[in-house]
Design an enzyme around this catalytic site. Structure first.
Site, PDB file in Angstrom:
ATOM      1  N   ASP A 167     -15.252 -14.693  89.368  1.00  0.00           N
ATOM      2  CA  ASP A 167     -14.296 -13.600  89.531  1.00  0.00           C
ATOM      3  C   ASP A 167     -12.900 -14.051  89.083  1.00  0.00           C
ATOM      4  OD1 ASP A 167     -13.650 -15.237  91.636  1.00  0.00           O
ATOM      5  OD2 ASP A 167     -13.740 -13.689  93.176  1.00  0.00           O
ATOM      6  N   SER A 168     -12.791 -15.311  88.613  1.00  0.00           N
ATOM      7  CA  SER A 168     -11.575 -15.725  87.899  1.00  0.00           C
ATOM      8  C   SER A 168     -11.402 -14.852  86.657  1.00  0.00           C
ATOM      9  CB  SER A 168     -11.646 -17.204  87.504  1.00  0.00           C
ATOM     10  OG  SER A 168     -12.853 -17.471  86.811  1.00  0.00           O
ATOM     11  N   ASP A 172     -20.648 -14.158  90.209  1.00  0.00           N
ATOM     12  CA  ASP A 172     -19.803 -14.228  91.410  1.00  0.00           C
ATOM     13  C   ASP A 172     -19.813 -12.892  92.149  1.00  0.00           C
ATOM     14  OD1 ASP A 172     -18.289 -16.048  92.794  1.00  0.00           O
ATOM     15  OD2 ASP A 172     -16.605 -16.040  91.394  1.00  0.00           O
ATOM     16  N   LYS A 214     -22.891 -16.424  93.435  1.00  0.00           N
ATOM     17  CA  LYS A 214     -21.993 -17.308  94.174  1.00  0.00           C
ATOM     18  C   LYS A 214     -21.172 -16.471  95.145  1.00  0.00           C
ATOM     19  CE  LYS A 214     -18.092 -19.257  92.378  1.00  0.00           C
ATOM     20  NZ  LYS A 214     -17.067 -18.754  93.331  1.00  0.00           N
ATOM     21  N   GLU A 243     -17.987 -16.972  98.414  1.00  0.00           N
ATOM     22  CA  GLU A 243     -17.031 -17.882  99.051  1.00  0.00           C
ATOM     23  C   GLU A 243     -17.240 -17.931 100.558  1.00  0.00           C
ATOM     24  OE1 GLU A 243     -13.012 -16.923  97.898  1.00  0.00           O
ATOM     25  OE2 GLU A 243     -13.453 -17.175  95.755  1.00  0.00           O
ATOM     26  N   GLU A 270     -13.544 -26.681  95.900  1.00  0.00           N
ATOM     27  CA  GLU A 270     -12.333 -26.437  95.108  1.00  0.00           C
ATOM     28  C   GLU A 270     -11.108 -27.008  95.802  1.00  0.00           C
ATOM     29  OE1 GLU A 270     -11.848 -22.499  93.506  1.00  0.00           O
ATOM     30  OE2 GLU A 270      -9.829 -22.939  92.779  1.00  0.00           O
TER      31      GLU A 270
HETATM   32  O1  KIV Z   1     -14.220 -17.644  89.844  1.00  0.00           O
HETATM   33  C1  KIV Z   1     -14.298 -18.814  89.404  1.00  0.00           C
HETATM   34  O2  KIV Z   1     -14.132 -19.080  88.209  1.00  0.00           O
HETATM   35  C2  KIV Z   1     -14.593 -19.862  90.350  1.00  0.00           C
HETATM   36  C3  KIV Z   1     -14.526 -21.270  89.843  1.00  0.00           C
HETATM   37  C4  KIV Z   1     -13.134 -21.712  89.760  1.00  0.00           C
HETATM   38  C5  KIV Z   1     -15.361 -22.169  90.665  1.00  0.00           C
HETATM   39  O3  KIV Z   1     -14.846 -19.603  91.478  1.00  0.00           O
END
Ligand code: KIV
Length: 298
Positions: free
Chosen positions: A78-79, A117, A147, A149, A215
């Site tokens: 989600d970056s 994510d 993924k 958090e 992280e």
């Molecule tokens: O969203 C993302 O790119 C991440 C990475 C920095 C691990 O969570």
């Protein structure tokens, strides 16, 4: 040397850090070197003590380049919020956006395990909401894992997803979706914070996560977590001892404008390359030197 399945086309002299698959990996995977990497391969890599690289990707074209380069795991992070979609943080990213970006990355790749994510607000309500959201990423986008958090606070979500057949990569330490509460600060400093990070790591492992991102945590603490866990740790700003390393691709290739975090190693300066090319194109058009005969049809 990594023994994850071989990429379809390997350069004769692999670039520094590129995968160098051995004969034993081909034997292990029945010679099917173009099949997708799975979470079982990731578990086997930890048993063999192999390190592996992960990059983010947000579109089919970029993902295809990384796939051909032999990157075994790609994260549709989600970056994308701040690195692709123009938001200031990851918080506004929606599940629709993540589904669209993840589907593009899956279409652009043949070999990498694609991890999608779960964005902010798509799993915090509880396990059932998490399952509904993860199911969209698996069914509509075709990702091989998701993924999310959170450590102890997300263990019930992880349990239900894993029970339902969806592999989960957890993410602890700095969790950018909580930026409004925690800011962008190193996590796990001091005795109590370090003990909490260890509890979080064990909680996600016990819940069934196949890997965990650490992280922005002190290198010594990341090394300890890596020793204690039997699932792989994926570090970003967590020192050299984790089982895997992940970088945001736009940071790693120098496309991100402005400051990048200290833990990023920049392997190219794409921003300058692209700006230079755009300036040359503009000059050619304005000066009438493009197009030439060879660019024209008659
Ligand atoms: O969203 C993302 O790119 C991440 C990475 C920095 C691990 O969570």
């Amino acid at each position: 040397m990594t023994q994850l399945p071989a990429a379809p086309k390997q350069p004769e002299q692999p670039a520094q850090g590129a995968l160098k698959p051995s004969d034993s990996s081909r034997a292990l995977y029945g010679g099917k070197s173009t099949r997708r990497i799975t979470v079982r391969d990731i578990a086997a890599a930890k048993e063999r003590g192999e390190k592996w690289p992960m990059l983010t990707a947000y579109d089919a074209l970029t993902a295809s380049v990384f796939d051909e380069a032999g990157i075994p795991v790609m994260l549709v992070g989600d970056s994308a919020g701040n690195c692709h979609l123009g938001y200031e943080t990851t918080v506004p990213v929606t599940l629709d956006e993540m589904t669209m970006l993840s589907a593009a990355v899956v279409r652009g790749t043949r070999r990498a395990l694609i991890v999608g994510d779960l964005p902010f607000g798509s799993y915090q309500e509880g396990p059932v909401q998490a399952l509904r959201s993860a199911t969209r990423l698996v069914k509509e986008a075709g990702v091989g894992a998701v993924k999310l958090e959170g450590g102890e606070r997300s263990h019930r979500q992880i349990e239900l997803l894993v029970e339902s057949g969806i592999p989960v990569m957890a993410h602890i330490g700095l969790t950018p979706q909580s930026v409004n509460a925690m800011g962008y600060r190193v996590q796990g400093r001091g005795e109590e914070a370090a003990a909490q990070l260890l509890r979080d790591a064990k909680a996600v492992q016990d819940a069934g996560a196949f890997a965990v991102v650490l992280e922005l945590v002190p290198a010594e603490l990341a090394a300890e977590v890596t020793r204690v866990l039997h699932i792989p740790t994926v570090g970003i700003g967590a020192g050299p001892e984790t089982d895997a390393q992940v970088l945001v691709w736009t940071d790693m290739l120098g496309l991100t404008g402005g400051r990048v975090p200290k833990f990023v190693k920049q392997y190219a300066d794409l921003r300058e390359v692209m700006a230079g090319a755009a300036r040359s194109f503009a000059e050619d058009v304005i000066g009438g030197t493009f197009p030439q005969k060879e660019h024209s049809v008659h």
